[in-house]
Design a protein around this motif. Structure first.
Motif, PDB file in Angstrom:
ATOM      1  N   THR A 433       0.813  -1.214   0.000  1.00  0.00           N
ATOM      2  CA  THR A 433       0.000   0.000   0.000  1.00  0.00           C
ATOM      3  C   THR A 433       0.850   1.269   0.000  1.00  0.00           C
ATOM      4  OG1 THR A 433      -0.153  -0.185   2.417  1.00  0.00           O
ATOM      5  CG2 THR A 433      -1.970  -1.096   1.122  1.00  0.00           C
ATOM      6  N   HIS A 434       1.992   1.247   0.656  1.00  0.00           N
ATOM      7  CA  HIS A 434       2.850   2.434   0.692  1.00  0.00           C
ATOM      8  C   HIS A 434       3.311   2.810  -0.713  1.00  0.00           C
ATOM      9  CE1 HIS A 434       5.844   5.326   2.039  1.00  0.00           C
ATOM     10  NE2 HIS A 434       6.721   4.701   1.257  1.00  0.00           N
ATOM     11  N   ALA A 435       3.798   1.806  -1.473  1.00  0.00           N
ATOM     12  CA  ALA A 435       4.245   2.070  -2.843  1.00  0.00           C
ATOM     13  C   ALA A 435       3.073   2.469  -3.738  1.00  0.00           C
ATOM     14  CB  ALA A 435       4.953   0.836  -3.408  1.00  0.00           C
ATOM     15  N   ALA A 436       1.897   1.877  -3.499  1.00  0.00           N
ATOM     16  CA  ALA A 436       0.721   2.242  -4.297  1.00  0.00           C
ATOM     17  C   ALA A 436       0.350   3.703  -4.075  1.00  0.00           C
ATOM     18  CB  ALA A 436      -0.454   1.335  -3.921  1.00  0.00           C
ATOM     19  N   ILE A 437       0.343   4.140  -2.815  1.00  0.00           N
ATOM     20  CA  ILE A 437       0.011   5.534  -2.509  1.00  0.00           C
ATOM     21  C   ILE A 437       1.015   6.478  -3.163  1.00  0.00           C
ATOM     22  CG2 ILE A 437      -0.039   7.228  -0.630  1.00  0.00           C
ATOM     23  CD1 ILE A 437      -1.307   5.028   1.119  1.00  0.00           C
ATOM     24  N   GLU A 438       2.296   6.128  -3.102  1.00  0.00           N
ATOM     25  CA  GLU A 438       3.327   6.982  -3.714  1.00  0.00           C
ATOM     26  C   GLU A 438       3.162   7.048  -5.231  1.00  0.00           C
ATOM     27  OE1 GLU A 438       6.461   9.587  -4.002  1.00  0.00           O
ATOM     28  OE2 GLU A 438       5.274   8.946  -2.258  1.00  0.00           O
ATOM     29  N   SER A 439       2.821   5.922  -5.860  1.00  0.00           N
ATOM     30  CA  SER A 439       2.605   5.916  -7.309  1.00  0.00           C
ATOM     31  C   SER A 439       1.426   6.796  -7.695  1.00  0.00           C
ATOM     32  CB  SER A 439       2.368   4.484  -7.798  1.00  0.00           C
ATOM     33  OG  SER A 439       3.483   3.665  -7.548  1.00  0.00           O
ATOM     34  N   TYR A 440       0.329   6.664  -6.969  1.00  0.00           N
ATOM     35  CA  TYR A 440      -0.839   7.486  -7.270  1.00  0.00           C
ATOM     36  C   TYR A 440      -0.548   8.973  -7.034  1.00  0.00           C
ATOM     37  CZ  TYR A 440      -3.674   3.212  -7.426  1.00  0.00           C
ATOM     38  OH  TYR A 440      -4.210   1.991  -7.750  1.00  0.00           O
ATOM     39  N   ARG A 441       0.193   9.278  -5.988  1.00  0.00           N
ATOM     40  CA  ARG A 441       0.524  10.686  -5.719  1.00  0.00           C
ATOM     41  C   ARG A 441       1.377  11.272  -6.844  1.00  0.00           C
ATOM     42  NH1 ARG A 441      -1.090  12.433  -0.892  1.00  0.00           N
ATOM     43  NH2 ARG A 441      -1.294  10.972   0.847  1.00  0.00           N
ATOM     44  N   ARG A 442       2.295  10.481  -7.352  1.00  0.00           N
ATOM     45  CA  ARG A 442       3.133  10.963  -8.440  1.00  0.00           C
ATOM     46  C   ARG A 442       2.301  11.137  -9.711  1.00  0.00           C
ATOM     47  NH1 ARG A 442       8.533   9.826  -6.935  1.00  0.00           N
ATOM     48  NH2 ARG A 442       9.261  10.643  -8.930  1.00  0.00           N
ATOM     49  N   ALA A 443       1.307  10.288  -9.914  1.00  0.00           N
ATOM     50  CA  ALA A 443       0.404  10.446 -11.055  1.00  0.00           C
ATOM     51  C   ALA A 443      -0.374  11.751 -10.948  1.00  0.00           C
ATOM     52  CB  ALA A 443      -0.560   9.260 -11.137  1.00  0.00           C
ATOM     53  N   VAL A 444      -0.842  12.067  -9.748  1.00  0.00           N
ATOM     54  CA  VAL A 444      -1.572  13.322  -9.533  1.00  0.00           C
ATOM     55  C   VAL A 444      -0.656  14.521  -9.747  1.00  0.00           C
ATOM     56  CG1 VAL A 444      -2.709  14.697  -7.761  1.00  0.00           C
ATOM     57  CG2 VAL A 444      -3.292  12.283  -8.017  1.00  0.00           C
ATOM     58  N   ASP A 445       0.621  14.395  -9.381  1.00  0.00           N
ATOM     59  CA  ASP A 445       1.574  15.476  -9.619  1.00  0.00           C
ATOM     60  C   ASP A 445       1.739  15.739 -11.110  1.00  0.00           C
ATOM     61  OD1 ASP A 445       2.005  15.848  -6.929  1.00  0.00           O
ATOM     62  OD2 ASP A 445       3.792  14.578  -6.858  1.00  0.00           O
ATOM     63  N   TRP A 454      -6.836   9.593  -8.341  1.00  0.00           N
ATOM     64  CA  TRP A 454      -7.561   9.998  -7.128  1.00  0.00           C
ATOM     65  C   TRP A 454      -8.395   8.822  -6.598  1.00  0.00           C
ATOM     66  CZ3 TRP A 454      -5.899  14.146  -4.909  1.00  0.00           C
ATOM     67  CH2 TRP A 454      -5.464  15.250  -5.643  1.00  0.00           C
ATOM     68  N   TYR A 455      -9.060   8.109  -7.503  1.00  0.00           N
ATOM     69  CA  TYR A 455      -9.868   6.966  -7.093  1.00  0.00           C
ATOM     70  C   TYR A 455      -8.981   5.876  -6.483  1.00  0.00           C
ATOM     71  CZ  TYR A 455     -13.211   3.113  -7.410  1.00  0.00           C
ATOM     72  OH  TYR A 455     -14.043   2.051  -7.124  1.00  0.00           O
ATOM     73  N   GLY A 456      -7.791   5.656  -7.079  1.00  0.00           N
ATOM     74  CA  GLY A 456      -6.858   4.668  -6.536  1.00  0.00           C
ATOM     75  C   GLY A 456      -6.393   5.029  -5.133  1.00  0.00           C
ATOM     76  N   LEU A 457      -6.148   6.319  -4.902  1.00  0.00           N
ATOM     77  CA  LEU A 457      -5.776   6.761  -3.555  1.00  0.00           C
ATOM     78  C   LEU A 457      -6.910   6.476  -2.567  1.00  0.00           C
ATOM     79  CD1 LEU A 457      -3.989  10.144  -4.321  1.00  0.00           C
ATOM     80  CD2 LEU A 457      -2.972   8.203  -3.110  1.00  0.00           C
ATOM     81  N   GLY A 458      -8.140   6.734  -3.002  1.00  0.00           N
ATOM     82  CA  GLY A 458      -9.281   6.448  -2.135  1.00  0.00           C
ATOM     83  C   GLY A 458      -9.381   4.977  -1.793  1.00  0.00           C
ATOM     84  N   GLN A 459      -9.203   4.135  -2.801  1.00  0.00           N
ATOM     85  CA  GLN A 459      -9.263   2.696  -2.559  1.00  0.00           C
ATOM     86  C   GLN A 459      -8.178   2.241  -1.583  1.00  0.00           C
ATOM     87  OE1 GLN A 459      -9.177   0.990  -6.605  1.00  0.00           O
ATOM     88  NE2 GLN A 459     -11.088  -0.010  -6.091  1.00  0.00           N
ATOM     89  N   THR A 460      -6.974   2.763  -1.792  1.00  0.00           N
ATOM     90  CA  THR A 460      -5.861   2.336  -0.948  1.00  0.00           C
ATOM     91  C   THR A 460      -6.080   2.739   0.505  1.00  0.00           C
ATOM     92  OG1 THR A 460      -4.429   2.677  -2.877  1.00  0.00           O
ATOM     93  CG2 THR A 460      -3.361   2.319  -0.757  1.00  0.00           C
ATOM     94  N   TYR A 461      -6.534   3.977   0.711  1.00  0.00           N
ATOM     95  CA  TYR A 461      -6.785   4.412   2.089  1.00  0.00           C
ATOM     96  C   TYR A 461      -7.977   3.684   2.701  1.00  0.00           C
ATOM     97  CZ  TYR A 461      -3.308   8.099   2.209  1.00  0.00           C
ATOM     98  OH  TYR A 461      -2.121   8.779   2.239  1.00  0.00           O
ATOM     99  N   GLU A 462      -8.916   3.263   1.850  1.00  0.00           N
ATOM    100  CA  GLU A 462     -10.040   2.488   2.373  1.00  0.00           C
ATOM    101  C   GLU A 462      -9.572   1.115   2.842  1.00  0.00           C
ATOM    102  OE1 GLU A 462     -14.729   1.769   1.283  1.00  0.00           O
ATOM    103  OE2 GLU A 462     -13.292   2.091  -0.337  1.00  0.00           O
ATOM    104  N   VAL A 463      -8.624   0.527   2.094  1.00  0.00           N
ATOM    105  CA  VAL A 463      -8.039  -0.746   2.525  1.00  0.00           C
ATOM    106  C   VAL A 463      -7.358  -0.587   3.878  1.00  0.00           C
ATOM    107  CG1 VAL A 463      -6.219  -2.421   2.012  1.00  0.00           C
ATOM    108  CG2 VAL A 463      -7.776  -1.686   0.197  1.00  0.00           C
ATOM    109  N   LEU A 464      -6.748   0.579   4.097  1.00  0.00           N
ATOM    110  CA  LEU A 464      -6.076   0.858   5.372  1.00  0.00           C
ATOM    111  C   LEU A 464      -7.061   1.298   6.460  1.00  0.00           C
ATOM    112  CD1 LEU A 464      -2.976   2.834   4.010  1.00  0.00           C
ATOM    113  CD2 LEU A 464      -3.024   0.473   4.831  1.00  0.00           C
ATOM    114  N   GLU A 465      -8.361   1.302   6.105  1.00  0.00           N
ATOM    115  CA  GLU A 465      -9.440   1.700   7.016  1.00  0.00           C
ATOM    116  C   GLU A 465      -9.274   3.143   7.516  1.00  0.00           C
ATOM    117  OE1 GLU A 465      -9.969  -1.144  10.114  1.00  0.00           O
ATOM    118  OE2 GLU A 465     -10.499  -2.780   8.741  1.00  0.00           O
TER     119      GLU A 465
END
Length: 525
Positions: A433-445, A454-465
């Motif tokens: 999840t850490h690498a996924a969040i970083e990848s999505y953040r770089r995509a948003v940049d 943005w949707y991927g970030l939401g999914q990842t944080y939802e997995v982390l509750e």
């Protein structure tokens, strides 16, 4: 939509002129775009033209209308050819040094004639002041100046890539900058200031230096000033597609309530369109920008079909049509349009990463395998090829191999949006999840309009509750795709997990309404 033979001939001539002018300045992507559009234009019926054979002078061979610029270009032709040969051989520093040697630039940036460094702190302010007054810029033609400064920018990008750490490595923060941007920005700032007349107007310009300055300002995140110069550029020379793409990257959305204030309105598509020149290029720009903003509807489809009536085999316009179907969720029609593009232009790799996404979602494994082999045979070191191959391995559930190819795509081009987003998806599959969040953040940049990141970030944080974070990212995605039921279902589900059942029901009702909207939009296309 059709053109008369005379209009068709004029359009052919301006596109030919655009190819030559962009090639002279080493704007190869813009030259390629204009040449492809020219190739898609049917030959005009010359028998209906009234001019005698040989009596017409092509605009390419017409002299520069500015006598001073024409004299400078004639005097510099030898040095210009030398500089362009260096650029073509990718010796960018040598290209820039032909017209703007490093000692000259250092003296312009120094606090005094004997100082050639740019100090930090208070000295930096003095350096800027010294550059603004006290030194005059060299008297060279606009074409040579553009080539030298553009080579500086490209050299800076090359050094930036060399200084950047391995993709997603421990030291890869994405904070490395192009150090030549400040030099080019200050140089052009002074050049425009010197040319400004007493009444505030500029003397006649060719539009390319405005484009370069706008591009540099956009990289420096000075969006409003960048937009001003880019719009000046397309008014002076509307056939440089690179300038239109820079404007497209600055557009945030189609329209917005006026309560947001005038500063944000300047970055809205409908507001920008009112200030653009009314010609076929602004028409193409509006369609391309609308497609990039995930718009659908009969009006947009009709406009695109009208342009295809003029350029029936244009790979760019056919790709826009395929993406229009894709954003309307009509994946089968989008696949057929990409099939048509591939049949007409079997060696073209542009936008095939989008085609591979469609084949992945439709689970077309044999077609995706064929596409991966095709891209690998044409050019395995193009970012698009790496993304296609990565998608193929992802479909085979070989996620580590897919990540390897997405990394390769990013090594070749750090701004490859598809690779960042898709690599985030792969890391989600690998439970990283850490690498996924970083990848999505770089995509948003790279592109804040990418709803998938943005949707991927939401999914990842939802997995982390972490539902509050997930809800915020889901809402960002829903704002970019307000008529996508998937976005609102995610918002509704997240709200219910947070105990906000009433708000969750509202979001799910919005999802039901969105489904009917896309059914109507797909039928209109």
């Amino acid at each position: 939509m059709g053109l008369s033979p005379k209009d068709s001939l004029q359009l052919k001539e301006v596109l030919q002129t655009a190819v030559v002018k962009c090639s002279e300045r080493c704007l190869y992507q813009s030259a390629k775009w204009a040449a492809e559009l020219l190739d898609a234009l049917p030959e005009p019926d010359l028998d209906t033209m009234s001019e005698a054979p040989g009596s017409h002078v092509h605009p390419v061979f017409a002299p520069n209308p500015d006598p001073a610029e024409a004299d400078r270009e004639a005097q510099e032709v030898g040095r210009y050819l030398l500089a362009k040969s260096y650029f073509d051989c990718k010796e960018f520093e040598r290209c820039a040094a032909v017209f703007l040697p490093e000692p000259l630039l250092a003296s312009l940036l120094a606090t005094n004639p004997n100082e050639t460094t740019n100090p930090k702190g208070k000295g930096k302010a003095k350096a800027i002041a010294a550059f603004s007054s006290g030194y005059t810029l060299p008297e060279i033609s606009q074409k040579s100046m553009f080539l030298a400064l553009y080579a500086k920018v490209i050299a800076g990008e090359k050094h930036k890539d060399e200084d950047t750490e391995m993709v997603m490595g421990p030291q890869d923060s994405g904070s490395v900058i192009n150090k030549q941007l400040v030099v080019v920005s200050r140089f052009l700032s002074k050049w425009f200031a010197q040319r400004k007349a007493n009444d505030g107007d500029y003397p006649a310009s060719q539009g390319f230096l405005e484009y370069l300055y706008g591009m540099v300002l956009a990289k420096e995140k000075n969006d409003n000033l960048a937009l001003d110069y880019l719009m000046q550029s397309v008014r002076l020379f509307p056939w440089n597609w690179g300038a239109w793409l820079e404007i497209t990257n600055l557009v945030s959305r189609v329209e917005q309530a006026s309560s947001t204030g005038p500063s944000s309105l300047r970055l809205l598509l409908n507001e920008i369109a009112r200030h653009l020149p009314q010609n076929i290029m602004s028409f193409i720009f509006h369609i391309n920008a609308a497609v990039n903003l995930y718009q659908q509807g009969p009006g947009l489809a009709s406009s695109l079909n009208g342009l295809l009536g003029i350029f029936p085999t244009s790979s760019f316009l056919l790709t826009c049509k395929a993406l229009l179907y894709y954003h309307s969720k009509d994946l089968f029609a989008a696949e057929q349009e990409f099939n048509k593009v591939l049949a007409l232009h079997p060696q073209r790799l542009d936008s095939l990463d989008h085609y591979s996404n469609i084949l992945y979602v439709l689970n077309r494994r044999p077609k995706l395998a064929f596409l991966a082999h095709l891209c690998s045979n044409i050019d395995k070191f193009r970012p698009e090829s790496c993304v296609v191959i990565g998608n193929y391995y992802s479909l085979l559930s070989l996620h580590e191999k897919a990540v390897q190819y997405f990394r390769r795509a990013l090594t070749l081009d750090r701004s490859c949006l598809s690779a960042w987003t898709l690599m985030g998806h792969e890391y989600v599959e690998l439970k990283n999840t850490h690498a996924a969040i970083e990848s999505y953040r770089r995509a948003v940049d790279v592109n804040q309009r990418d709803y998938r990141a943005w949707y991927g970030l939401g999914q990842t944080y939802e997995v982390l509750e972490m539902h509050a974070y997930a809800l915020w990212y889901y809402k960002k995605a829903a704002g970019l795709r307000p008529w996508d039921s998937k976005m609102w279902q995610a918002v509704g589900s997240c709200l219910q997990k947070m105990g906000r059942d009433r708000d969750g029901i509202k979001a799910l009702k919005r999802a039901l309404l969105a489904d009917s909207y896309y059914d109507t939009a797909a039928a209109a296309v």
